[in-house]
Design an enzyme around this catalytic site. Structure first.
Site, short mmCIF file in Angstrom:
data_model
loop_
_atom_site.label_atom_id
_atom_site.label_comp_id
_atom_site.label_asym_id
_atom_site.label_seq_id
_atom_site.Cartn_x
_atom_site.Cartn_y
_atom_site.Cartn_z
CG HIS A 88 -2.01 -1.08 1.06
ND1 HIS A 88 -2.58 -1.71 2.15
CD2 HIS A 88 -2.59 -1.63 -0.04
CE1 HIS A 88 -3.47 -2.59 1.72
NE2 HIS A 88 -3.48 -2.56 0.40
CG ASP A 102 -2.85 -8.26 -3.55
OD1 ASP A 102 -2.03 -9.16 -3.30
OD2 ASP A 102 -3.50 -7.65 -2.68
CG HIS A 146 -6.94 -10.84 -7.53
ND1 HIS A 146 -6.22 -10.46 -8.64
CD2 HIS A 146 -7.29 -12.13 -7.75
CE1 HIS A 146 -6.12 -11.48 -9.47
NE2 HIS A 146 -6.76 -12.50 -8.96
N GLY A 175 -10.44 -11.79 -11.38
CA GLY A 175 -9.52 -10.72 -11.71
C GLY A 175 -8.59 -11.02 -12.86
#
Length: 288
Positions: free
Chosen positions: A18, A166, A41, A146
């Site tokens: 992040h 991810d 995802h 995804g």
């Protein structure tokens, strides 16, 4: 379909992922033209760290819990600020109860002209994510695998964007699938910035994965890895990595500041390590 990120929200891997995602968004926003973030995802978007699931593992305590509202060296603090500000804004009374997943973090950093496309396959998690963004015209939430989004949703109409991949790595062959997914997606959107997450753990085929990525001959591909402990005595996650395709020109220098700080702050034993290097592009290291 069984993976639930609530057990891992805010852990050391989330901190790295992040923090870097926030830097990519901030860089993208330096130009006035709109961009889109495609999150393949997405999860549920927002996590309650006081929930029974999060408290059961407590992984956030050794992740964001060691970072937020602590003393941080000035250079690392400046790099982390967009990410940490978003976390603080979700907890206006102080403390740490709510934690943003990647779609929520993205949305908090976007401008009015930017857009989010978030995919989630798990039916319950999709419903939670959809409710979170209900009525938000800048966000499109889709119940979809995804991996399919890497073809169906690229290129974005904005022609600028970030693609975050991810996956949960629940099944065998995910490293190969990630490399293959990048290959297909890059052919459709070669000007995009891609951010691919992968786990570091005992027996993981990291060298083979990196070789497969290098074989794609994508011009610029940066790698960041953070391990917080040895993988010798555990079959669980000991670290994580990110592959950034078409990274901002400033990112390598920022990682050279950020990663040593994260290693020292998040380490769980003396075997903690961190590195940032070019897989393809600026300074590809020679093989032994």
């Amino acid at each position: 379909m069984n993976y639930r990120h609530i057990y891992h929200a805010g852990n050391f891997a989330d901190v790295l992922k992040h923090a870097v995602l926030a830097r990519l968004i901030v860089y993208m926003a330096q130009k006035d033209k709109a961009f889109r973030v495609l999150d393949t995802h997405a999860g549920i978007g927002l996590y309650d760290l006081s929930s029974e699931e999060a408290q059961k593992t407590g992984e956030w305590v050794d992740g964001i819990g060691r970072i937020l509202d602590t003393d941080i060296p000035a250079k690392a603090k400046a790099i982390l600020e967009p990410y940490l500000t978003a976390v603080r804004d979700l907890n206006p009374d102080g403390g740490l109860t709510l934690y943003p997943g990647s779609p929520k973090l993205t949305r908090m950093l976007m401008r009015p002209q930017d857009r989010l496309s978030a995919m989630e396959l798990h039916p319950d998690d999709y419903e939670t994510l959809h409710r979170l963004f209900d009525g938000d015209f800048q966000s499109r939430i889709t119940e979809l695998d995804g991996w399919l989004a890497l073809g169906a949703h690229l290129p974005p109409k904005e022609k600028r964007g970030i693609v975050l991949v991810d996956p949960p790595f629940e099944i065998a062959g995910e490293y190969e699938r990630l490399a293959d997914g990048l290959h297909k997606a890059y052919r459709r959107f070669s000007g995009g910035t891609f951010c691919l997450w992968y786990p570091l753990k005992q027996g993981a085929p990291i060298a083979e994965f990196h070789a497969a990525l290098q074989a794609l001959e994508i011009p610029k591909m940066l790698c960041a890895e953070l391990s917080v402990r040895s993988d010798r005595d555990t079959t669980g996650l000991s670290g994580s990595g990110l592959i950034i395709v078409n990274p901002p020109f400033t990112l390598k220098g920022e990682l050279d500041i950020l990663l040593p700080f994260l290693k020292d702050r998040l380490k769980q034993d003396r075997h903690a390590s961190a590195r940032a290097f070019w897989l393809r592009g600026e300074e590809v290291p020679e093989r032994d």
